[in-house]
Enzyme design. Structure first.
Site, PDB file in Angstrom:
ATOM      1  N   HIS A  65     -19.210  32.497 109.553  1.00 47.79           N
ATOM      2  CA  HIS A  65     -19.415  31.027 109.435  1.00 47.79           C
ATOM      3  C   HIS A  65     -18.284  30.675 108.233  1.00 47.79           C
ATOM      4  CE1 HIS A  65     -23.046  30.927 111.757  1.00 47.79           C
ATOM      5  NE2 HIS A  65     -23.228  31.898 111.429  1.00 47.79           N
ATOM      6  N   ASN A 138     -28.195  28.200 114.416  1.00 46.08           N
ATOM      7  CA  ASN A 138     -26.927  28.020 115.215  1.00 46.08           C
ATOM      8  C   ASN A 138     -27.125  26.796 116.178  1.00 46.08           C
ATOM      9  OD1 ASN A 138     -25.559  30.035 114.207  1.00 46.08           O
ATOM     10  ND2 ASN A 138     -26.161  31.573 115.710  1.00 46.08           N
ATOM     11  N   TYR A 347     -27.738  38.115 104.444  1.00 48.96           N
ATOM     12  CA  TYR A 347     -27.371  36.869 103.880  1.00 48.96           C
ATOM     13  C   TYR A 347     -27.138  36.944 102.386  1.00 48.96           C
ATOM     14  CZ  TYR A 347     -27.324  34.210 107.994  1.00 48.96           C
ATOM     15  OH  TYR A 347     -26.702  33.597 109.282  1.00 48.96           O
TER      16      TYR A 347
END
Length: 492
Positions: A65, A138, A347
């Site tokens: 990303h 997504n 993350y």
């Protein structure tokens, strides 16, 4: 902390430039040297600071990303869902919560074109009164693999060849040939929706199953869906080549200019829910990220709307330093989804790598509600604190435990082992159903794209035959079409 109070460029409206330490600069165009033609002096602090700052401007890009654009706005509850969750920001229709949203491509680098065939990221940070909730998803409702152990490998397979830095289809076709569960993701990837026309006309999906818990403690699995009010639109290859050839940031520009013109993008949020006690009553595994929950079996329920009505003020501060870390608030929790649980670590960990351990102190990431803990110091800690007690509990500090809030009440049992999800009967069915739902011309475009990928000279006969077998099991006519183009025979 007010970010505008500390901006060195305009905070105090100085009529001249200064160094980082605040000293006035009387000449910002020439170095300090020995005479007009002599060497530069090492004591030229102004030059050293300027060059050193410049060479450190870039931070590590996201491992996935990396290419993205952000915008700000609000989320408003439109339907009562208090029976499902005790989350404060979902407490009643009409409640608004400030948000920041980041759209992105997944695989390609930070400066790559926005017209490439690639899944898109759709990440929303809700600044609620009970802390930040990060909903990271997504534009596809499913993923290529179902076990978190394979996540780094599938990303590497889609990334460019480490030897040549060329992106080659033989790599991900080889890897995914071991994973028939990837078929449904490919039915999205090589479909027309594989290249969204822009971010405004793009769906979003939470992909993984979360948990919602109401005030009574009843828990349900939930999946989140964002539906654009302006409809879903995509580009075919010819248009993508034309647009990408003239503007590699077309989606970022479209988002920015639309908001600036008052044409605010809007999405509707829907959810699907499954009672915890009913998880095993379906012929599919609700915690499997490679399959979709059929909407005729688990219907959509409206929740609210997302409106983006403000552009970011600074791309680096509010896009590059924007960090999503799977944060939760009371009333929303993780499920036992293996991919989701691994993402909850990945993350936050990648943000610590990119931005440092205090990334949550950055204004774009910090909660907008009062918050307090004893996480002190560390690299780039810029929070001013003067308390004498940095431990818990203490009779010298009034800080106490918050009121207990409901958590999923599931009771777990089993032996420690590495195992696969047992229900795999949907590896082919949903991919075939999706293919059969398309018009003939759309089916033909899908076949052409997949045949082109299989035509990579490094794709072996074994890998081609595996894929022909997979697609034949999904839909016999589809397998026959691919086999015919590849001059091969379909095998069941």
């Amino acid at each position: 902390m007010d970010p505008y109070k500390y901006r060195p460029s305009s905070a105090y409206n100085t009529p001249f430039c200064t160094t980082n330490s605040g000293a006035p600069i009387w000449n910002n165009t020439a170095v300090m040297s020995v005479g007009e033609r002599g060497p530069i002096l090492l004591e030229d602090y102004q030059l050293i600071e300027k060059i050193a700052t410049f060479t450190r401007e870039r931070i590590p890009e996201r491992v996935v990303h990396a290419r993205g654009a952000s915008a700000k706005g609000f989320f408003e509850v439109t339907h009562d869902v208090s029976d499902l969750s005790c989350a404060d920001f979902l407490r009643a229709p009409g409640v608004q919560t400030p948000v920041i949203v980041r759209f992105s491509t997944v695989i390609h680098e930070r400066v790559s074109p926005e017209t490439v065939r690639d899944p898109r990221g759709f990440a929303v940070k809700f600044y609620t009164r009970e802390g930040n909730f990060d909903l990271v998803g997504n534009n596809f409702p499913v993923f290529f693999v179902r076990d978190a152990m394979q996540f780094p490998d599938v990303i590497r397979a889609f990334k460019p060849n480490p030897k040549s830095h060329l992106q080659e289809s033989w790599r991900f076709l080889d890897f995914c040939s071991y994973h028939p569960e990837s078929l449904l993701s490919f039915a999205w990837f090589y479909d027309d929706v594989g290249i969204p026309i822009n971010y405004r006309h793009m769906e979003g999906f939470g992909v993984q199953a979360y948990s919602l818990i109401n005030k009574a403690g009843k828990a349900r699995l939930v999946k989140f869906h964002w539906k654009p009010t302006c409809g879903v639109k995509s580009m075919l290859e010819e248009e993508a080549i034309r647009v990408g050839g003239s503007n590699h940031s077309h989606a970022t520009q479209d988002l920015y200019e639309s908001i600036a013109a008052g044409n605010f993008p809007e999405w509707r949020l829907y959810i699907q829910t499954i009672d915890y006690e009913d998880q095993n009553n379906y012929d599919f595994e609700p915690l499997d990220t490679t399959i979709a929950w059929p909407e005729d079996v688990v219907p959509l329920r409206p929740v609210g709307r997302l409106v983006l009505n403000k552009n970011i003020d600074n791309f680096f501060a509010e896009n590059e330093m924007l960090a999503f870390s799977m944060s939760l608030v009371p009333g929303i929790h993780y499920s036992d989804d293996k991919m989701l649980q691994a993402r909850s670590f990945a993350y936050a960990d990648t943000q610590r790598h990119r931005l440092g351990p205090n990334y949550l102190q950055l204004p774009v990431n910090a909660p907008k509600c009062p918050h307090h803990n004893n996480h002190h110091e560390g690299f780039m800690n810029f929070m001013h604190r003067d308390e004498e007690v940095n431990y818990f509990p203490s009779r010298y500090d009034a800080c106490r435990h918050a009121e207990k809030y409901p958590m999923p009440p599931n009771v777990l049992s089993g032996k420690r082992e590495r195992c696969v999800i047992p229900k795999e009967n949907h590896n082919f069915k949903q991919a075939g159903d999706r293919y059969r739902s398309w018009a003939p011309d759309r089916q033909e475009r899908f076949v052409n794209r997949f045949v082109e990928a299989l035509s990579d000279s490094k794709v072996t006969h074994e890998v081609r035959n595996i894929w022909i077998s997979y697609w034949t099991q999904a839909d016999r006519s589809l397998g026959q079409k691919i086999a015919s183009r590849m001059n091969a025979r379909p095998n069941m």
